[in-house]
Design a protein around this motif. Structure first.
Motif, PDB file in Angstrom:
ATOM      1  N   SER A  36       0.823  -1.209   0.000  1.00  0.00           N
ATOM      2  CA  SER A  36       0.000   0.000   0.000  1.00  0.00           C
ATOM      3  C   SER A  36       0.859   1.262   0.000  1.00  0.00           C
ATOM      4  O   SER A  36       0.555   2.233  -0.707  1.00  0.00           O
ATOM      5  N   LEU A  37       1.937   1.242   0.772  1.00  0.00           N
ATOM      6  CA  LEU A  37       2.816   2.412   0.808  1.00  0.00           C
ATOM      7  C   LEU A  37       3.552   2.602  -0.515  1.00  0.00           C
ATOM      8  O   LEU A  37       3.762   3.736  -0.957  1.00  0.00           O
ATOM      9  N   GLU A  38       3.925   1.513  -1.162  1.00  0.00           N
ATOM     10  CA  GLU A  38       4.554   1.615  -2.483  1.00  0.00           C
ATOM     11  C   GLU A  38       3.560   2.193  -3.492  1.00  0.00           C
ATOM     12  O   GLU A  38       3.913   3.033  -4.316  1.00  0.00           O
ATOM     13  N   LEU A  39       2.321   1.742  -3.418  1.00  0.00           N
ATOM     14  CA  LEU A  39       1.274   2.266  -4.289  1.00  0.00           C
ATOM     15  C   LEU A  39       1.080   3.764  -4.053  1.00  0.00           C
ATOM     16  O   LEU A  39       0.963   4.547  -5.005  1.00  0.00           O
ATOM     17  N   ALA A  40       1.102   4.179  -2.791  1.00  0.00           N
ATOM     18  CA  ALA A  40       0.986   5.604  -2.466  1.00  0.00           C
ATOM     19  C   ALA A  40       2.170   6.375  -3.041  1.00  0.00           C
ATOM     20  O   ALA A  40       2.006   7.496  -3.538  1.00  0.00           O
ATOM     21  N   GLY A  41       3.355   5.773  -3.011  1.00  0.00           N
ATOM     22  CA  GLY A  41       4.538   6.414  -3.586  1.00  0.00           C
ATOM     23  C   GLY A  41       4.407   6.605  -5.084  1.00  0.00           C
ATOM     24  O   GLY A  41       4.778   7.653  -5.623  1.00  0.00           O
ATOM     25  N   VAL A  42       3.887   5.601  -5.762  1.00  0.00           N
ATOM     26  CA  VAL A  42       3.670   5.699  -7.209  1.00  0.00           C
ATOM     27  C   VAL A  42       2.673   6.813  -7.504  1.00  0.00           C
ATOM     28  O   VAL A  42       2.886   7.640  -8.402  1.00  0.00           O
ATOM     29  N   GLU A  43       1.595   6.855  -6.748  1.00  0.00           N
ATOM     30  CA  GLU A  43       0.583   7.892  -6.942  1.00  0.00           C
ATOM     31  C   GLU A  43       1.159   9.281  -6.662  1.00  0.00           C
ATOM     32  O   GLU A  43       0.826  10.246  -7.351  1.00  0.00           O
ATOM     33  N   GLN A  44       2.047   9.368  -5.663  1.00  0.00           N
ATOM     34  CA  GLN A  44       2.666  10.656  -5.345  1.00  0.00           C
ATOM     35  C   GLN A  44       3.559  11.123  -6.496  1.00  0.00           C
ATOM     36  O   GLN A  44       3.607  12.315  -6.807  1.00  0.00           O
ATOM     37  N   ARG A  45       4.234  10.189  -7.156  1.00  0.00           N
ATOM     38  CA  ARG A  45       5.043  10.550  -8.329  1.00  0.00           C
ATOM     39  C   ARG A  45       4.149  11.055  -9.474  1.00  0.00           C
ATOM     40  O   ARG A  45       4.534  11.958 -10.217  1.00  0.00           O
ATOM     41  N   VAL A  46       2.957  10.495  -9.591  1.00  0.00           N
ATOM     42  CA  VAL A  46       2.003  10.974 -10.603  1.00  0.00           C
ATOM     43  C   VAL A  46       1.587  12.412 -10.284  1.00  0.00           C
ATOM     44  O   VAL A  46       1.515  13.252 -11.185  1.00  0.00           O
ATOM     45  N   VAL A  47       1.355  12.698  -9.006  1.00  0.00           N
ATOM     46  CA  VAL A  47       1.007  14.072  -8.605  1.00  0.00           C
ATOM     47  C   VAL A  47       2.136  15.021  -8.997  1.00  0.00           C
ATOM     48  O   VAL A  47       1.888  16.115  -9.528  1.00  0.00           O
ATOM     49  N   TYR A  48       3.375  14.606  -8.778  1.00  0.00           N
ATOM     50  CA  TYR A  48       4.522  15.438  -9.163  1.00  0.00           C
ATOM     51  C   TYR A  48       4.529  15.672 -10.678  1.00  0.00           C
ATOM     52  O   TYR A  48       4.742  16.798 -11.139  1.00  0.00           O
ATOM     53  N   GLN A  49       4.286  14.625 -11.453  1.00  0.00           N
ATOM     54  CA  GLN A  49       4.262  14.767 -12.912  1.00  0.00           C
ATOM     55  C   GLN A  49       3.125  15.684 -13.370  1.00  0.00           C
ATOM     56  O   GLN A  49       3.284  16.460 -14.322  1.00  0.00           O
ATOM     57  N   ILE A  50       1.995  15.609 -12.684  1.00  0.00           N
ATOM     58  CA  ILE A  50       0.874  16.502 -12.997  1.00  0.00           C
ATOM     59  C   ILE A  50       1.258  17.949 -12.700  1.00  0.00           C
ATOM     60  O   ILE A  50       1.001  18.853 -13.511  1.00  0.00           O
ATOM     61  N   ASP A  51       1.904  18.179 -11.556  1.00  0.00           N
ATOM     62  CA  ASP A  51       2.354  19.532 -11.208  1.00  0.00           C
ATOM     63  C   ASP A  51       3.330  20.070 -12.252  1.00  0.00           C
ATOM     64  O   ASP A  51       3.253  21.243 -12.635  1.00  0.00           O
ATOM     65  N   GLU A  52       4.223  19.210 -12.722  1.00  0.00           N
ATOM     66  CA  GLU A  52       5.177  19.624 -13.746  1.00  0.00           C
ATOM     67  C   GLU A  52       4.451  19.956 -15.057  1.00  0.00           C
ATOM     68  O   GLU A  52       4.813  20.912 -15.744  1.00  0.00           O
ATOM     69  N   ALA A  53       3.432  19.188 -15.400  1.00  0.00           N
ATOM     70  CA  ALA A  53       2.654  19.461 -16.618  1.00  0.00           C
ATOM     71  C   ALA A  53       1.926  20.798 -16.493  1.00  0.00           C
ATOM     72  O   ALA A  53       1.876  21.578 -17.462  1.00  0.00           O
ATOM     73  N   LEU A  54       1.387  21.090 -15.320  1.00  0.00           N
ATOM     74  CA  LEU A  54       0.723  22.380 -15.101  1.00  0.00           C
ATOM     75  C   LEU A  54       1.722  23.534 -15.244  1.00  0.00           C
ATOM     76  O   LEU A  54       1.390  24.580 -15.815  1.00  0.00           O
ATOM     77  N   LYS A  55       2.948  23.336 -14.772  1.00  0.00           N
ATOM     78  CA  LYS A  55       3.988  24.365 -14.950  1.00  0.00           C
ATOM     79  C   LYS A  55       4.302  24.556 -16.431  1.00  0.00           C
ATOM     80  O   LYS A  55       4.507  25.677 -16.890  1.00  0.00           O
ATOM     81  N   ARG A  56       4.332  23.443 -17.186  1.00  0.00           N
ATOM     82  CA  ARG A  56       4.625  23.557 -18.619  1.00  0.00           C
ATOM     83  C   ARG A  56       3.511  24.292 -19.358  1.00  0.00           C
ATOM     84  O   ARG A  56       3.771  24.997 -20.335  1.00  0.00           O
ATOM     85  N   ILE A  57       2.277  24.161 -18.889  1.00  0.00           N
ATOM     86  CA  ILE A  57       1.188  24.936 -19.494  1.00  0.00           C
ATOM     87  C   ILE A  57       1.451  26.420 -19.267  1.00  0.00           C
ATOM     88  O   ILE A  57       1.324  27.230 -20.182  1.00  0.00           O
ATOM     89  N   GLU A  58       1.862  26.760 -18.061  1.00  0.00           N
ATOM     90  CA  GLU A  58       2.110  28.169 -17.721  1.00  0.00           C
ATOM     91  C   GLU A  58       3.298  28.743 -18.490  1.00  0.00           C
ATOM     92  O   GLU A  58       3.283  29.910 -18.864  1.00  0.00           O
ATOM     93  N   ASP A  59       4.331  27.927 -18.728  1.00  0.00           N
ATOM     94  CA  ASP A  59       5.501  28.470 -19.433  1.00  0.00           C
ATOM     95  C   ASP A  59       5.482  28.180 -20.933  1.00  0.00           C
ATOM     96  O   ASP A  59       6.481  28.331 -21.626  1.00  0.00           O
ATOM     97  N   SER A  60       4.322  27.762 -21.425  1.00  0.00           N
ATOM     98  CA  SER A  60       4.091  27.555 -22.865  1.00  0.00           C
ATOM     99  C   SER A  60       4.938  26.448 -23.487  1.00  0.00           C
ATOM    100  O   SER A  60       5.232  26.482 -24.670  1.00  0.00           O
ATOM    101  N   SER A  61       5.325  25.463 -22.685  1.00  0.00           N
ATOM    102  CA  SER A  61       6.064  24.335 -23.252  1.00  0.00           C
ATOM    103  C   SER A  61       5.255  23.036 -23.181  1.00  0.00           C
ATOM    104  O   SER A  61       5.771  21.984 -23.546  1.00  0.00           O
ATOM    105  N   TYR A  62       4.007  23.127 -22.739  1.00  0.00           N
ATOM    106  CA  TYR A  62       3.152  21.934 -22.641  1.00  0.00           C
ATOM    107  C   TYR A  62       2.901  21.369 -24.036  1.00  0.00           C
ATOM    108  O   TYR A  62       2.652  22.098 -24.991  1.00  0.00           O
TER     109      TYR A  62
END
Length: 144
Positions: free
Chosen positions: A79-105
């Motif tokens: 379960s904790l490993e699964l939570a870690g994987v999901e947390q990495r997805v949240v990080y990737q989503i945050d990075e994608a949102l930053k790319r939208i803001e800086d016009s590199s999405y």
């Protein structure tokens, strides 16, 4: 030079997606982020907030068998490993949102070619085009 790169990125972005598309992707990413954060919170709450005895459903005064303890430990680790994987997805989503803001999405981080709209609809936080993603996965497999 930095301004020139930003202008080039802006020009590439203009070709890749319209403002309407970017707004749609941003909303999709925000909803996906909320859902994923909720999943992480539920997993960690269910895994960390209760004792092993409560998790196993055994509230009697008897000690747990070693095999039961091992199974419970495995379930918690999983379960904790699964939570870690999901947390990495949240990080990737945050990075994608930053790319939208800086016009590199929508641009591949490796080759800087546009990522297909179909791919981004399926995986809105994708960082690579299909070809570069396949190369990345092959590299990871070889290193394991």
């Amino acid at each position: 030079m930095k301004n020139r790169v930003q202008i080039q990125n802006s020009m590439k972005q203009a070709v890749v997606f319209s403002k309407k598309d970017l707004k749609k992707f941003k909303q999709l990413l925000i909803k996906l982020r909320e859902k994923t954060v909720d999943e992480v919170e539920n997993i960690t709450k269910d895994t960390l907030k209760i004792s092993q005895r409560e998790a196993s459903g055994d509230l009697s005064g008897y000690t747990l068998h070693m095999a039961d303890v091992a199974t419970d430990h495995y379930d918690r680790e999983f379960s904790l490993e699964l939570a870690g994987v999901e947390q990495r997805v949240v990080y990737q989503i945050d990075e994608a949102l930053k790319r939208i803001e800086d016009s590199s999405y929508g641009l591949c981080l490796t080759c800087e070619k546009p990522i297909s709209k179909k791919r981004l609809t399926a995986v809105p936080f994708a960082q690579y085009c299909i070809e570069c993603q396949q190369k990345e996965e092959l590299t990871q497999k070889k290193s394991v």
